[in-house]
Scaffold this motif. Structure first.
Motif, PDB file in Angstrom:
ATOM      1  N   THR A  51       0.887  -1.154   0.000  1.00  0.00           N
ATOM      2  CA  THR A  51       0.000   0.000   0.000  1.00  0.00           C
ATOM      3  C   THR A  51       0.928   1.207   0.000  1.00  0.00           C
ATOM      4  O   THR A  51       1.773   1.330   0.884  1.00  0.00           O
ATOM      5  N   THR A  52       0.805   2.039  -1.009  1.00  0.00           N
ATOM      6  CA  THR A  52       1.826   3.048  -1.280  1.00  0.00           C
ATOM      7  C   THR A  52       1.259   4.451  -1.167  1.00  0.00           C
ATOM      8  O   THR A  52       0.224   4.750  -1.771  1.00  0.00           O
ATOM      9  N   GLN A  53       1.946   5.292  -0.434  1.00  0.00           N
ATOM     10  CA  GLN A  53       1.503   6.686  -0.344  1.00  0.00           C
ATOM     11  C   GLN A  53       1.861   7.429  -1.638  1.00  0.00           C
ATOM     12  O   GLN A  53       2.992   7.353  -2.110  1.00  0.00           O
ATOM     13  N   VAL A  54       0.892   8.109  -2.179  1.00  0.00           N
ATOM     14  CA  VAL A  54       1.119   8.903  -3.399  1.00  0.00           C
ATOM     15  C   VAL A  54       0.567  10.310  -3.160  1.00  0.00           C
ATOM     16  O   VAL A  54      -0.234  10.528  -2.236  1.00  0.00           O
ATOM     17  N   ARG A  55       1.013  11.255  -3.981  1.00  0.00           N
ATOM     18  CA  ARG A  55       0.433  12.594  -3.907  1.00  0.00           C
ATOM     19  C   ARG A  55      -0.037  13.020  -5.285  1.00  0.00           C
ATOM     20  O   ARG A  55       0.585  12.712  -6.302  1.00  0.00           O
ATOM     21  N   VAL A  56      -1.181  13.698  -5.270  1.00  0.00           N
ATOM     22  CA  VAL A  56      -1.829  14.133  -6.497  1.00  0.00           C
ATOM     23  C   VAL A  56      -1.755  15.654  -6.540  1.00  0.00           C
ATOM     24  O   VAL A  56      -2.168  16.321  -5.582  1.00  0.00           O
ATOM     25  N   LEU A  57      -1.227  16.188  -7.625  1.00  0.00           N
ATOM     26  CA  LEU A  57      -1.127  17.641  -7.792  1.00  0.00           C
ATOM     27  C   LEU A  57      -2.172  18.084  -8.813  1.00  0.00           C
ATOM     28  O   LEU A  57      -2.380  17.419  -9.831  1.00  0.00           O
ATOM     29  N   ARG A  58      -2.813  19.210  -8.535  1.00  0.00           N
ATOM     30  CA  ARG A  58      -3.790  19.754  -9.482  1.00  0.00           C
ATOM     31  C   ARG A  58      -3.439  21.226  -9.711  1.00  0.00           C
ATOM     32  O   ARG A  58      -3.007  21.923  -8.786  1.00  0.00           O
ATOM     33  N   THR A  59      -3.612  21.682 -10.950  1.00  0.00           N
ATOM     34  CA  THR A  59      -3.288  23.084 -11.260  1.00  0.00           C
ATOM     35  C   THR A  59      -4.554  23.878 -11.555  1.00  0.00           C
ATOM     36  O   THR A  59      -5.635  23.301 -11.790  1.00  0.00           O
ATOM     37  N   ASP A  60      -4.396  25.197 -11.586  1.00  0.00           N
ATOM     38  CA  ASP A  60      -5.535  26.087 -11.853  1.00  0.00           C
ATOM     39  C   ASP A  60      -6.054  25.954 -13.281  1.00  0.00           C
ATOM     40  O   ASP A  60      -7.139  26.418 -13.590  1.00  0.00           O
TER      41      ASP A  60
END
Ligand code: MG
Length: 378
Positions: A41-50
């Motif tokens: 189970t892997t921690q990930v990060r999601v980036l979102r832009t304007d």
């Protein structure tokens, strides 16, 4: 030009989630550790832009080590020619590569220059020591050969066998003989496939040369971490291989010796250790360096590769046990070249979708999709 395009996007959200994978079987022992589990189970990060772009990837950093990048222009954090350029953004190395690829409409391997193959050699890294279990009544070698057959059917054409059974799990002489018997059996049953072996530093040099004496006619593809890397023993190994198995590669650098400082040039690896490995490479005692893709970091690996090339060797970054790391490493290999092969981890993805990648006849085909080309289903 492309950096200007990245500057048009500002980060509006950084979200932390986890994604899961499941291996096709529980992964048992290597020479030193008892259990490698059912899948991470892997921690990930999601980036979102304007502007509505988003990208994601592995990001192991704890929340307190993760910078607040909201409001920052992507071009101030990332340069397609180098990777992450703002040191504080390094914990988001993989997500920023993915996001920038999405904004630029470019796969990561294209961003890196497409200097390697589109079809990247990928070996099976999941052949562990199931034969010594259960302890009260071990099942023997057949189960390991069944695992190879199973993974062959998934498309693998090279198997990395865990060896060093005599370090902990069997009496030394029996363990040595079992390692030899397994290596020979795999060579006989899969004549068109490559055999790799990995002792996780579980042999002494003398013990390993005895193993090698028993398999010298098997044309091993590579030897990984036979014993803790040191000049004198590696010289003896090279001398043996030159006489008896000259095509076999020696690879090392997975185990960390010392710790890198956060933000250092090689992530979790100490610069002195990398210097030692590059020195052993220049002396032709090692043929490939295998420091982990995520412990070093993607941007740092991009920086390190020219030094690896200059030392006269190739790379093959370690990926176990996160299948996403296999895909990242394959993108690096396809983008930068100079990579022997990629460590594959048979698994099925939950919460995400990597079907754009296809493994066929031992080769992992790189997708054209932007970024890393893995979809998040959450
Ligand atoms: Mg290893």
């Amino acid at each position: 030009m492309s950096r200007a395009l990245l500057d048009e996007h500002r980060i509006v959200e950084v979200r932390t989630l986890s994604v899961r994978c499941r291996y096709p079987r529980r992964i048992s022992r290597n020479s030193k550790l008892l259990n490698h589990g059912d899948g991470p189970t892997t921690q990930v990060r999601v980036l979102r832009t304007d502007k509505g772009a988003s990208g994601w990837g592995i990001s192991w950093a704890k929340p307190e080590e993760t910078p607040d990048l909201v409001g920052r222009a992507v071009g101030s954090l990332f340069d397609p020619d180098q990777g992450v350029v703002a040191p504080e953004a390094m914990p988001l190395d993989f997500p920023l590569h993915d996001l920038s690829g999405v904004i630029l409409g470019q796969s990561v391997h294209q961003m890196l220059g497409g200097k390697g193959p589109r079809d990247v050699p990928c070996y099976d890294g999941a052949i562990y020591m199931d034969d010594v279990e259960p302890e009260e009544n071990p099942v023997g070698l057949g189960v390991v050969l069944d695992n190879c057959r199973h993974d062959y059917d998934l498309g693998y054409r090279a198997f990395k066998l865990k060896i060093g059974r005599g370090f902990k799990w069997m009496p030394p002489e029996e363990g040595l003989q079992r390692d030899i018997d397994l290596t020979r059996a795999v060579r006989d049953l899969f004549p068109g496939c490559d055999t790799l072996v990995d002792a996780n530093d579980g042999y002494t040099c003398d013990g390993f040369l005895r193993y090698l004496d028993g398999v010298a006619d098997c044309n091993l593809f590579w030897i990984e971490e036979p014993f803790q890397e040191n000049r004198d023993d590696l010289r003896r190994l090279r001398e043996f291989l030159t006489r008896r198995s000259p095509r076999t590669l020696v690879v090392d650098g997975e185990a960390r010796i010392g710790q890198g400082q956060p933000g250092g040039p090689y992530g979790g690896f100490a610069p002195e250790h990398i210097d030692l490995l590059l020195g052993l490479a220049r002396e032709k005692l090692l043929d490939a360096l295998i420091m982990d893709i995520a412990s070093v970091g993607f941007t740092n690996w991009r920086r390190l590769m020219p030094a690896v090339t200059a030392a006269g060797v190739r790379a093959a970054p370690h990926t176990w046990g996160e299948p996403l790391k296999t895909l990242y490493t394959a993108q690096l290999a396809s983008g930068l070249g100079n990579t022997v092969t990629v460590e594959g981890i048979p698994a099925r993805a939950l919460d995400h979708d990597w079907n754009a990648y296809a493994l066929k006849e031992g080769l992992l085909r790189m997708p054209d999709a932007p970024g890393f080309g893995v979809k998040l289903l959450a």
